[in-house]
Design a protein around this motif. Structure first.
Motif, PDB file in Angstrom:
ATOM      1  N   ALA A 239       9.821   9.577  -5.140  1.00 34.46           N
ATOM      2  CA  ALA A 239       9.854   8.169  -4.774  1.00 34.46           C
ATOM      3  C   ALA A 239       8.510   7.789  -4.166  1.00 34.46           C
ATOM      4  N   PHE A 240       7.892   6.756  -4.718  1.00 35.25           N
ATOM      5  CA  PHE A 240       6.619   6.252  -4.211  1.00 35.25           C
ATOM      6  C   PHE A 240       6.928   5.043  -3.333  1.00 35.25           C
ATOM      7  N   VAL A 241       6.701   5.211  -2.033  1.00 35.55           N
ATOM      8  CA  VAL A 241       7.077   4.209  -1.047  1.00 35.55           C
ATOM      9  C   VAL A 241       5.864   3.351  -0.736  1.00 35.55           C
ATOM     10  N   TYR A 242       5.927   2.091  -1.165  1.00 30.66           N
ATOM     11  CA  TYR A 242       4.849   1.143  -0.927  1.00 30.66           C
ATOM     12  C   TYR A 242       5.231   0.254   0.258  1.00 30.66           C
TER      13      TYR A 242
ATOM     14  N   GLN B 245       0.849  -1.190   0.000  1.00 27.80           N
ATOM     15  CA  GLN B 245       0.000   0.000   0.000  1.00 27.80           C
ATOM     16  C   GLN B 245       0.886   1.241   0.000  1.00 27.80           C
ATOM     17  N   LEU B 246       0.484   2.266  -0.758  1.00 27.61           N
ATOM     18  CA  LEU B 246       1.251   3.502  -0.822  1.00 27.61           C
ATOM     19  C   LEU B 246       1.262   4.166   0.546  1.00 27.61           C
ATOM     20  N   ALA B 247       2.452   4.334   1.117  1.00 25.36           N
ATOM     21  CA  ALA B 247       2.588   4.903   2.456  1.00 25.36           C
ATOM     22  C   ALA B 247       3.005   6.359   2.421  1.00 25.36           C
ATOM     23  N   GLN B 248       3.869   6.738   1.476  1.00 27.87           N
ATOM     24  CA  GLN B 248       4.309   8.123   1.377  1.00 27.87           C
ATOM     25  C   GLN B 248       4.924   8.368   0.008  1.00 27.87           C
ATOM     26  N   VAL B 249       4.985   9.628  -0.358  1.00 31.15           N
ATOM     27  CA  VAL B 249       5.641  10.060  -1.596  1.00 31.15           C
ATOM     28  C   VAL B 249       6.716  11.068  -1.211  1.00 31.15           C
ATOM     29  N   VAL B 250       7.955  10.788  -1.618  1.00 43.01           N
ATOM     30  CA  VAL B 250       9.093  11.626  -1.257  1.00 43.01           C
ATOM     31  C   VAL B 250       9.512  12.435  -2.478  1.00 43.01           C
TER      32      VAL B 250
ATOM     33  N   ALA C 269       1.468  -4.261   3.974  1.00 44.38           N
ATOM     34  CA  ALA C 269       0.289  -4.112   4.819  1.00 44.38           C
ATOM     35  C   ALA C 269       0.048  -5.390   5.611  1.00 44.38           C
ATOM     36  N   GLY C 270       0.137  -5.275   6.931  1.00 47.91           N
ATOM     37  CA  GLY C 270      -0.217  -6.394   7.797  1.00 47.91           C
ATOM     38  C   GLY C 270       0.838  -7.461   7.889  1.00 47.91           C
TER      39      GLY C 270
ATOM     40  N   THR D 297       0.814  -7.627  -9.549  1.00 46.81           N
ATOM     41  CA  THR D 297       0.244  -6.421  -8.964  1.00 46.81           C
ATOM     42  C   THR D 297       0.902  -5.207  -9.603  1.00 46.81           C
ATOM     43  N   THR D 298       0.094  -4.190  -9.895  1.00 45.66           N
ATOM     44  CA  THR D 298       0.608  -2.956 -10.458  1.00 45.66           C
ATOM     45  C   THR D 298       0.707  -1.883  -9.379  1.00 45.66           C
ATOM     46  N   LEU D 299       1.857  -1.234  -9.298  1.00 41.79           N
ATOM     47  CA  LEU D 299       2.088  -0.136  -8.366  1.00 41.79           C
ATOM     48  C   LEU D 299       2.208   1.152  -9.176  1.00 41.79           C
TER      49      LEU D 299
END
Length: 606
Positions: A468-471, A130-135, A474-475, A434-436
């Motif tokens: 940077a897309f930080v994925y 899951q996308l957590a943050q964008v730097v 999850a869980g 899976t596509t990110l």
């Protein structure tokens, strides 16, 4: 005719015989290895103790950097062990190098030295990203910098992976440090010399000072740049070495087994070898043919299991993957070529089918696929299946996304702003793609545990949006158990998974080895590490969910203070002789400003 006594002949044969390593643990290309695993090397003869030093036996984590190790000799002198004095990062690649200066007690040489690589364990997880943050790599008011390269090495040695971004338009490297909890600060910019355009990159300790350095390949400058670490967690101004062409592929290895790290780089005509002088300076490049035309991408590993570093090379004109076998003396010989039917822009290596042979995954830019090329473990490679990804795949990484001890594939695609994850079924067959998503153009795909909880995360860099897309993994969720947090985390060998709770198995600690209990909180904060009987679900308290039963005996294992970065590391020798299945449940309490806070609980089994 001169006749030598039989005893003299026997001694002469023994003295000139070659020293070899007959077995190694972990084995080459192994997967799912403990972050604290002791390395054991068995030789065919007693080893000269004078050479059993950190200069000649080196362990290195791709992201965590040089690993200090305690060296011992046993087995009548034939067995050398390296006991790491800190854990490696979850899911990173570990590399062991033994130099050719090592000899037997009778002077027999370890010709060509020895190397092996393996993949560190990752915690079992859902595999859901899951996308957590964008730097953002641009500074305020700045235009495009064109971030194409990315390195996740721990530059400041605080135990967490940082971000080093190489930028083609702004011609610089931007370092963003991890605060230890997966948050990144503002960038520190290191300019490149005029005309340089940094792109492919890899890290190593080039000058042997225990700090991670960086090498970049430069396209317009037709050179390789070396950015040595200042020794305080930043980069010194770079120096460059001409290589005669635009560099699109770069890898690090000890090509001549002399105990330092060299560089190989492609220049679209051949492969350049940059030999390290041992102090982080390099000799002028020498060149050799890559086995095809238009040498473009490159990767390193031991493809024939002889303990020597080999080279995979992708060629853009002949559209092939070539394999060159090394002898540990700085020479590489072409061993074969595999037609790919497309442009091999970038590649990564790993044993994807579990047969012990090193495989190579190629991002094929011409037909938007990831091609799996299978190694047979004796220096042969064949083209395997291709898997569809986004258009113009320009970056590939392999790693264990789900913590099931196999290697999955992540590819970044420039043409349609995506990253693609293909999951391994354990036998080298991939599915469940899976596509990110990113914004404009995927340029880098990196697998790294950036938040240090022990499971695997993915970072996709966007070259045109400079982000940077930080994925984040999850869980699995455990709402009835205290989470690891920035305020309080307990890690065992770099895992903070709430092992032993909510149905998750306890983490195994082998007897007789070191285990590392890591505690994170605020800088210079008092902590106590407690052990007792497990309570699941946790009991609510003003400090968080308690995972220990306060109605039964609770013992203080250790107490102390975190350092100036909020980190504490406690090495513990795991007792030998405990009854099989013995467990220990732990939780940490830290004194935050004006209150207490509890960490995640963790259970181990011996």
């Amino acid at each position: 005719m001169l006749r030598l006594p039989l005893a003299t002949l026997a001694f002469t044969t023994l003295a000139t015989a070659q020293l070899t390593i007959t077995s190694a643990s972990p084995s080459n290309n192994a997967r799912g290895v403990s972050p604290a695993a002791v390395v054991t090397l068995t030789f065919n003869a007693p080893v000269n103790p004078a050479f059993v030093t950190s200069q000649h036996f080196q362990l290195f984590g791709r992201w965590s950097g040089p690993v200090p190790s305690q060296l011992t000799i046993g087995g009548g002198g034939n067995v050398v062990t390296l006991a790491p004095q800190r854990p490696l990062f979850a899911r990173e690649i570990a590399t062991l190098n033994v130099s050719h200066f090592v000899t037997s007690t009778t002077g027999a040489p370890l010709t060509g030295g020895f190397m092996a690589t393996w993949w560190v364990d990752a915690a079992p997880s859902t595999g859901i990203l899951q996308l957590a943050q964008v730097v953002n790599y641009r500074q305020v008011g700045e235009g495009p910098v064109r971030t194409y390269g990315f390195f996740a090495g721990d530059i400041d040695r605080d135990g967490s992976p940082d971000m080093s971004a190489t930028n083609e338009v702004s011609r610089d490297v931007r370092l963003l440090k991890n605060d230890g909890c997966g948050n990144f600060g503002s960038s520190v910019v290191t300019p490149m010399p005029n005309g340089e355009e940094p792109s492919p990159n890899e890290g190593a300790d080039f000058n042997g000072d225990g700090w991670m350095d960086l090498a970049t390949g430069n396209q317009n400058g037709q050179s390789v740049a070396i950015l040595l670490n200042s020794g305080a967690g930043s980069y010194l101004p770079p120096f460059t070495i001409p290589v005669g062409g635009a560099v699109h592929g770069l890898a690090v290895l000890d090509a001549d087994s002399d105990g330092d790290t060299d560089i190989v780089a492609t220049n679209m005509q051949n492969i350049a070898l940059l030999r390290n002088n041992g102090n982080g300076t390099f000799q002028a490049a020498t060149f050799f043919h890559g086995g095809g035309n238009g040498e473009w991408s490159i990767a390193v590993g031991d493809a024939n299991n002889d303990g020597k570093a080999d080279i995979f090379c992708g060629t853009n004109q002949t559209q092939a993957l070539t394999l060159l076998l090394g002898n540990g003396l700085g020479t590489f010989t072409a061993a074969g070529s595999v037609a790919l039917g497309g442009f091999p822009w970038q590649m990564a290596t790993g044993d994807v089918n579990g047969d012990g042979g090193l495989d190579c995954i190629v991002g094929n830019r011409s037909n938007s696929t990831a091609r799996v090329c299978l190694g047979n473990g004796v220096g042969g490679v064949t083209a395997g299946p291709s898997y569809p990804v986004g258009s113009d795949p320009v970056s590939v990484d392999v790693g264990d996304i789900e913590g099931d001890d196999d290697l999955d594939i992540v590819v970044a695609s420039y043409g349609n702003a995506t990253g693609t994850v293909w999951r391994n079924n354990g036998n080298g067959v991939f599915g469940n793609a899976t596509t990110l998503a990113v914004t404009l153009a995927g340029s880098c795909a990196v697998i790294v545990d950036y938040d240090r909880d022990g499971d695997t995360d993915v970072i996709i860099v966007d070259e045109l949006d400079d982000k940077a897309f930080v994925y984040r993994q999850a869980g699995p969720l455990s709402p009835s158990t205290q989470d690891p947090s920035c305020s309080a985390t307990l890690r065992i060998n770099n895992f903070a998974t709430r092992a032993g709770y909510a149905g998750a198995p306890a983490r195994l600690l082998p007897g007789g080895q070191l285990a590392f209990f890591g505690i994170s909180g605020q800088p210079v904060e008092f902590f106590g590490l407690f052990a007792g009987s497990r309570v699941d679900p946790g009991v609510p308290s003003p400090f968080g969910l308690l995972g220990l039963d306060l109605g039964l005996q609770v013992d203080v294992l250790v107490n102390g203070f975190t350092d100036g970065r909020g980190e504490g590391m406690i090495p513990v020798a795991v007792p030998i002789g405990l009854p099989p299945g013995s467990t220990l449940t732990m939780q940490c309490v830290l004194s935050a400003v004006g209150s207490l806070v509890v960490s995640n609980p963790e259970q181990v089994v011996f």
